[in-house]
Design an enzyme around this catalytic site. Structure first.
Site, PDB file in Angstrom:
ATOM      1  CG  LEU A   1      -2.192  -0.794   1.153  1.00 44.80           C
ATOM      2  CD1 LEU A   1      -2.821  -0.852   2.506  1.00 44.80           C
ATOM      3  CD2 LEU A   1      -2.936  -0.389  -0.106  1.00 44.80           C
ATOM      4  CB  ALA A   2       3.708   2.219   2.146  1.00 43.78           C
ATOM      5  N   GLY A   3       4.176   1.665  -0.989  1.00 42.64           N
ATOM      6  CA  GLY A   3       4.939   1.756  -2.166  1.00 42.64           C
ATOM      7  C   GLY A   3       4.196   2.286  -3.168  1.00 42.64           C
TER       8      GLY A   3
ATOM      9  CG  HIS B   1      -3.398 -10.648  15.223  1.00 45.30           C
ATOM     10  ND1 HIS B   1      -4.556 -11.226  15.568  1.00 45.30           N
ATOM     11  CD2 HIS B   1      -3.894  -9.768  14.587  1.00 45.30           C
ATOM     12  CE1 HIS B   1      -5.547 -10.561  15.133  1.00 45.30           C
ATOM     13  NE2 HIS B   1      -5.069  -9.734  14.411  1.00 45.30           N
TER      14      HIS B   1
ATOM     15  NE  ARG C   1      -4.883  -6.409  15.979  1.00 47.53           N
ATOM     16  CZ  ARG C   1      -4.483  -6.151  14.417  1.00 47.53           C
ATOM     17  NH1 ARG C   1      -3.225  -5.864  14.190  1.00 47.53           N
ATOM     18  NH2 ARG C   1      -5.525  -6.076  13.648  1.00 47.53           N
TER      19      ARG C   1
ATOM     20  CG  HIS D   1      -0.209  -9.440  12.705  1.00 43.07           C
ATOM     21  ND1 HIS D   1      -0.698  -9.972  11.625  1.00 43.07           N
ATOM     22  CD2 HIS D   1      -1.171  -8.289  12.764  1.00 43.07           C
ATOM     23  CE1 HIS D   1      -1.327  -9.081  10.895  1.00 43.07           C
ATOM     24  NE2 HIS D   1      -1.713  -8.155  11.572  1.00 43.07           N
TER      25      HIS D   1
ATOM     26  CD  GLU E   1       5.014  -4.606   9.187  1.00 43.28           C
ATOM     27  OE1 GLU E   1       5.032  -5.175  10.226  1.00 43.28           O
ATOM     28  OE2 GLU E   1       4.221  -4.756   8.232  1.00 43.28           O
TER      29      GLU E   1
ATOM     30  CG  LEU F   1      -4.990  -2.039   5.780  1.00 39.14           C
ATOM     31  CD1 LEU F   1      -6.536  -2.473   5.636  1.00 39.14           C
ATOM     32  CD2 LEU F   1      -4.108  -2.409   4.963  1.00 39.14           C
TER      33      LEU F   1
END
Length: 660
Positions: A66-68, A289, A353, A424, A448, A464
């Site tokens: 997502l970031a890239g 997690h 978590r 996780h 991340e 996300l």
């Protein structure tokens, strides 16, 4: 830090030096002014690149999660020349696709009291007050724009009967702010970013290089100017040069071998940058997690996540009596312990978590776990099915129930799921300032791979959010500012720094291939992962960390003396790929344990058994450890240099974290 120093000395482990004086490379560069105005003011004060000049700049992006993908698409849309590298055959194969439950945003569509400040506060508190206020507020502020961006792209978020976007709850919050697409949110968001990326590929501003893995960072004059890659099909070693480098390569949870991450996920890109001078921050902050399918055997290759969203309707319980092996249907309500609801009545099954994971471990350690080996707890949907009907549960979580049945052969509509905590996510990563720039000028880090937003524990549905905030909104602005300040200057591929980086890659690959020992890379990875899980996993203590710090250097020495990598480098060679990654894990593991030993407190995912309250909760030491620990590589893995970024809390008050 004296306790940690003494511990390492008693263990016979080389003691890292005390924190060095404040280093200008560790300046966070947080803008002045009120919290709610920092990002807006900063955007105005940053320099811009004229549209006609943008095509003169080349930006290298490593990673297509997502970031890239979001950053590459956005930079391409601005007109920069973007070179994107992924070891997958397609950008859409990145591990972001595996995220299930949802994405947080402070839209307050439910009118249940949400706001940007409340999301900011929940995130700071969820991270156990170990994150930078300005970064977290910016994340909350941008969250509302992310949803609009994704809806415009056609992301099929769940909707209510009237057509409005639906939301659900996640751990660590008492309201409903998580937008979702059934149990496939990561997949749908990544497809949105992927289509934006491919649009720029068609426009000619972005070039994607599949089957290429970053092997080394190239620095020229102290600035990041390129990378060296190995093509995973041909084995070709090649340099790629540009004006800035962005690493968006995800986390290093596979350090523990068994994790919920895809098997290809690794730490090599950020670790190679660390060896070149990028500080590594808070490596010991590992998220466990609580909702994963339990381990099934000694030679299992990975673990499978069951989304935290299931805890909206599933109730977590174990038998009240130790050793009770009756089937769940035969255990009456009065003989069940709904331990999260009992211990944390305000949040119940949606406790964060780290807290939920430790609670599951505790009841299993007490002999009340279920399933093979007693390493499991029940996640039971019987009440929700009676209240809402099976059809509603199918609509909300059907694909997750199907996945659970394929793996376990059990029908979770008829009997409770069995779950147990697993590695996780990692909150540690390369240190970055407010602009997401590392201590190497020109090296930016997103998602991340950096340490910036989550502190000692990440709340569910925030990964996300961070990846898309970094990619769509933050990096396009801050990278442009950097390029405007430094200008475009071509680097010759014949420079000594470039050729030296290439030679270092060839030397490392040649060394791995030449050992010809007797042990496979998987055997080393499995042993390292078990060592880390046992001594630096869900709970840590001084004795276990000292044992790990004694064993890791021995294991690393054996790796370089007895590793067997068959084949050659000029072809497809999966064992060679794994070997390079595990070699980096063997160094990162030592830094992780050193960081865990030096931090003589408990906070979030870092739980030191010596530092807990009488009720078994984490006990922070704000007077001694209210800082981000940024480690500098010194060539001796046992003696990294520690730098400290103090954390100031001006808008929230430091307090013992309570979800009761």
């Amino acid at each position: 830090m004296s306790e940690a120093m003494d511990a390492m000395s008693r263990a016979g482990v080389a003691t890292p030096p005390a924190a060095v004086p404040a280093d200008p490379r560790l300046a966070a560069r947080v803008p002045a002014g009120p919290l709610a105005e920092k990002w807006g003011r900063h955007c105005f004060e940053m320099k811009l690149v004229n549209p006609s000049n943008r095509r003169k700049h080349t930006v290298i992006v490593v990673g297509t999660g997502l970031a890239g993908s979001a950053a590459a698409a956005s930079l391409g849309e601005l007109g920069y020349s973007v070179q994107v590298f992924t070891y997958h055959g397609s950008a859409r194969r990145a591990h972001s696709i595996a995220a299930q439950g949802g994405i947080n945003a402070a839209k307050n569509y439910r009118n249940d009291g949400d706001s940007v400040f409340r999301l900011f506060y929940d995130t700071i508190k969820g991270g156990d007050f170990r994150s930078r206020e300005a970064n977290v507020y910016r994340l909350a502020e941008l969250s509302v724009r992310i949803i609009d961006q994704c809806v415009a792209q056609g992301v099929p978020f769940a909707r209510e009967y009237g057509g409005l976007l639906d939301t659900r709850s996640f751990g660590g919050a008492q309201l409903s702010r998580t937008f979702y697409a059934r149990g496939q949110t990561g997949q749908q968001l990544l497809l949105g970013a992927y289509q934006a990326l491919q649009r720029q590929v068609a426009a000619g501003t972005v070039t994607v290089h599949p089957y290429t893995e970053m092997q080394e960072l190239i620095t020229v004059g102290g600035r990041a100017r390129g990378i060296v890659t190995r093509h995973l099909q041909s084995g070709a070693i090649q340099s790629h040069l540009g004006d800035a480098v962005l690493l968006a390569t995800g986390g290093y949870g596979n350090l523990f071998h068994l994790s919920t991450n895809a098997k290809l996920c690794n730490a090599s890109a950020i670790w190679r940058a660390h060896r070149r001078g990028a500080f590594f921050a808070n490596p010991c902050y590992t998220q466990i997690h609580p909702t994963c399918i339990p381990v099934a055997g000694d030679y299992q290759s990975k673990l499978t996540l069951m989304s935290e969203s299931l805890r909206n309707d599933g109730r977590v319980w174990v038998p009240a009596r130790p050793g009770d092996s009756r089937p769940p249907a035969e255990i009456p309500e009065g003989e069940r312990d709904y331990y999260l609801e009992r211990r944390y009545p305000s949040f119940g099954n949606l406790a964060p978590r780290d807290i939920s994971s430790r609670a599951a471990k505790q009841v299993c350690d007490d002999g009340r776990g279920v399933g093979p080996g007693g390493k499991g707890v029940y996640l039971d949907f019987a009440d929700a099915i009676r209240r809402l009907g099976k059809r509603v549960i199918e609509e909300r979580y059907g694909n997750l129930f199907e996945m659970y049945e394929r793996i376990t052969g059990e029908d979770a509509y008829a009997a409770p799921m069995r779950i147990y905590p697993a590695v996780h996510y990692v909150m540690g990563g390369l240190w970055v300032d407010y602009n997401l720039e590392s201590t190497i000028p020109g090296l930016f880090v997103g998602g991340e791979a950096n340490f910036s937003d989550h502190g000692a524990n990440r709340l569910g549905a925030s990964a996300l959010m961070q990846g898309l905030a970094d990619g769509y909104f933050i990096l396009p602005a801050t990278l442009s500012d950097y390029l405007a300040r430094t200008g475009a200057e071509t680097v010759s591929p014949d420079r000594a720094e470039v050729r030296g980086a290439e030679e270092e890659v060839r030397r490392r690959i040649g060394r791995l291939l030449s050992i010809r020992g007797r042990r496979t890379v998987d055997s080393f990875h499995r042993e390292l992962g078990l060592l880390m899980w046992n001594h630096c996993g869900m709970a840590r203590n001084e004795r276990g960390l000292r044992q790990a710090l004694q064993r890791i250097p021995v294991l690393r020495e054996e790796f370089w003396a007895n590793l067997l990598v068959p084949g050659v480098g000029e072809e497809v060679n999966g064992a060679l790929e794994k070997a390079g990654r595990v070699a980096d894990f063997l160094e990162l593991a030592e830094l992780t344990c050193l960081d865990a030993l030096h931090r003589a407190e408990s906070c979030g995912g870092h739980f030191r058994e010596e530092h807990q309250t009488p009720e078994g909760e984490a006990r922070r030491d704000d007077a001694a450890f209210c800082y981000a620990a940024a480690w500098e590589y010194t060539a001796d893995p046992a003696r990294p240099a520690l730098h400290k970024e103090p954390l100031a809390f001006e808008n929230v008050h430091l307090a013992e974290r309570s979800y009761k």
